[in-house]
Design an enzyme around this catalytic site. Structure first.
Site, PDB file in Angstrom:
ATOM      1  N   ASP A  21       0.857  -1.184   0.000  1.00 24.12           N
ATOM      2  CA  ASP A  21       0.000   0.000   0.000  1.00 24.12           C
ATOM      3  C   ASP A  21       0.898   1.240   0.000  1.00 24.12           C
ATOM      4  OD1 ASP A  21      -2.373   1.622   0.505  1.00 24.12           O
ATOM      5  OD2 ASP A  21      -1.652   1.754   2.573  1.00 24.12           O
ATOM      6  N   ASP A  23      -0.243   5.196   1.021  1.00 25.22           N
ATOM      7  CA  ASP A  23      -0.467   6.123   2.132  1.00 25.22           C
ATOM      8  C   ASP A  23      -0.575   5.387   3.458  1.00 25.22           C
ATOM      9  OD1 ASP A  23      -0.950   8.844   0.703  1.00 25.22           O
ATOM     10  OD2 ASP A  23      -2.165   7.399  -0.419  1.00 25.22           O
ATOM     11  N   LYS A 204      -7.915  -5.455  -3.560  1.00 20.62           N
ATOM     12  CA  LYS A 204      -6.482  -5.571  -3.824  1.00 20.62           C
ATOM     13  C   LYS A 204      -6.049  -7.038  -3.825  1.00 20.62           C
ATOM     14  CE  LYS A 204      -5.141  -1.140  -1.719  1.00 20.62           C
ATOM     15  NZ  LYS A 204      -4.246  -0.499  -0.739  1.00 20.62           N
ATOM     16  N   ASN A 230      -8.997  -1.609   3.312  1.00 21.10           N
ATOM     17  CA  ASN A 230      -8.924  -1.995   1.901  1.00 21.10           C
ATOM     18  C   ASN A 230      -7.691  -2.848   1.589  1.00 21.10           C
ATOM     19  OD1 ASN A 230      -7.208   0.236   2.336  1.00 21.10           O
ATOM     20  ND2 ASN A 230      -7.357   0.880   0.200  1.00 21.10           N
TER      21      ASN A 230
END
Length: 278
Positions: A21, A23, A204, A230
């Site tokens: 990922d 951020d 994802k 997520n």
């Protein structure tokens, strides 16, 4: 001791895919790549490993990070609704059903405290100005245009998302959306303040499987890093999924047996890779 913490270092010798990922995970708090991280990603590439940026961001935005890192990485973007190869070939694409877009917007458009955002293949639309969110995209310069909430676009929508500073308030809308649309959409929080909607079965994790298949590998060869809800499917799908120490409590609850590492401010992903993989 969890099963994840018992993961033998010798097993890491078989890792050929690293996914992360952005951020809250790979990026520094100012939303840029640190020098240690850039150097580490180059080492991974030089040793023949494949790196994947896996993010809720738009692929145009992510291209700047790939260029900054100086490696030919894959890009999983819009939470898995788009996958691009290192050569920028679109490998995978799923759009929200056209018939749900305006009804989703109608649920929240009368609440002035929220902002509504739409990602299409080549642009970013929003219902009102959001200068703070623009700052997250300073490295790429990718920015939004305004759209009419009473006439929302419906074609080529990778994801639609709401932002609000109160997580509990957004969680109420999450429940409304689940009750109204059921399995017509996928829903996930990318941060506690950002509620996102994609096409059914988009995540994802599914996109990561698609990249592994393209590479002729399976996810036994993959480790992944993340901090948001997520990211959960991706961290579950990878052979070893590592959770950032600053992750929301819901992530910790969803992945109680996964190893927890440091924070993005300390470039914890790069430090873990340097210590355990390189």
């Amino acid at each position: 001791m969890s099963n994840s913490s018992l993961f033998a270092q010798t097993d890491l010798q078989d890792v050929r895919i690293v996914a992360s990922d952005l951020d809250g995970t790979l990026l520094l708090p100012d939303h840029t790549l640190g020098e240690l991280t850039k150097n580490t990603l180059k080492k991974l590439h030089d040793q023949g490993m494949t790196f994947i940026f896996a993010t809720g961001r738009h692929h145009i935005d992510v291209e700047s990070f790939r260029a900054s890192a100086g490696i030919p990485a894959y890009m999983i973007t819009s939470n898995g609704a788009r996958v691009h190869s290192p050569e920028n070939e679109l490998l995978y694409s799923k759009n929200l059903p056209e018939n749900v877009i305006q009804p989703i917007v109608d649920i929240i458009k009368h609440d002035p405290t929220h902002r509504i955002h739409i990602y299409r293949s080549n642009d970013w639309l929003t219902d009102k100005e959001d200068l703070k969110l623009s700052q997250h995209h300073q490295e790429s310069g990718f920015n939004y245009a305004l759209f009419d909430v009473d006439n929302a676009p419906t074609e080529d929508i990778a994801k639609l998302f709401f932002t609000h500073p109160d997580h509990d308030h957004l969680a109420e809308y999450e429940q409304q959306l689940k009750e109204k649309f059921g399995d017509q959409i996928s829903i996930a929080f990318s941060t506690p303040w950002c509620l996102e909607m994609m096409a059914p079965h988009v995540s994802k994790g599914d996109a990561l499987q698609a990249v592994a298949h393209k590479l002729g590998k399976d996810l036994e060869h993959c480790i992944a890093f993340g901090d948001g809800m997520n990211d959960v499917e991706m961290l579950q799908a990878a052979h070893k999924g590592l959770v950032m120490g600053t992750a929301h409590s819901k992530v910790m609850q969803a992945l109680p047996n996964n190893e927890v590492i440091g924070c993005c401010a300390d470039e914890a992903v790069a430090r873990y890779l340097e210590d355990h993989l390189l």
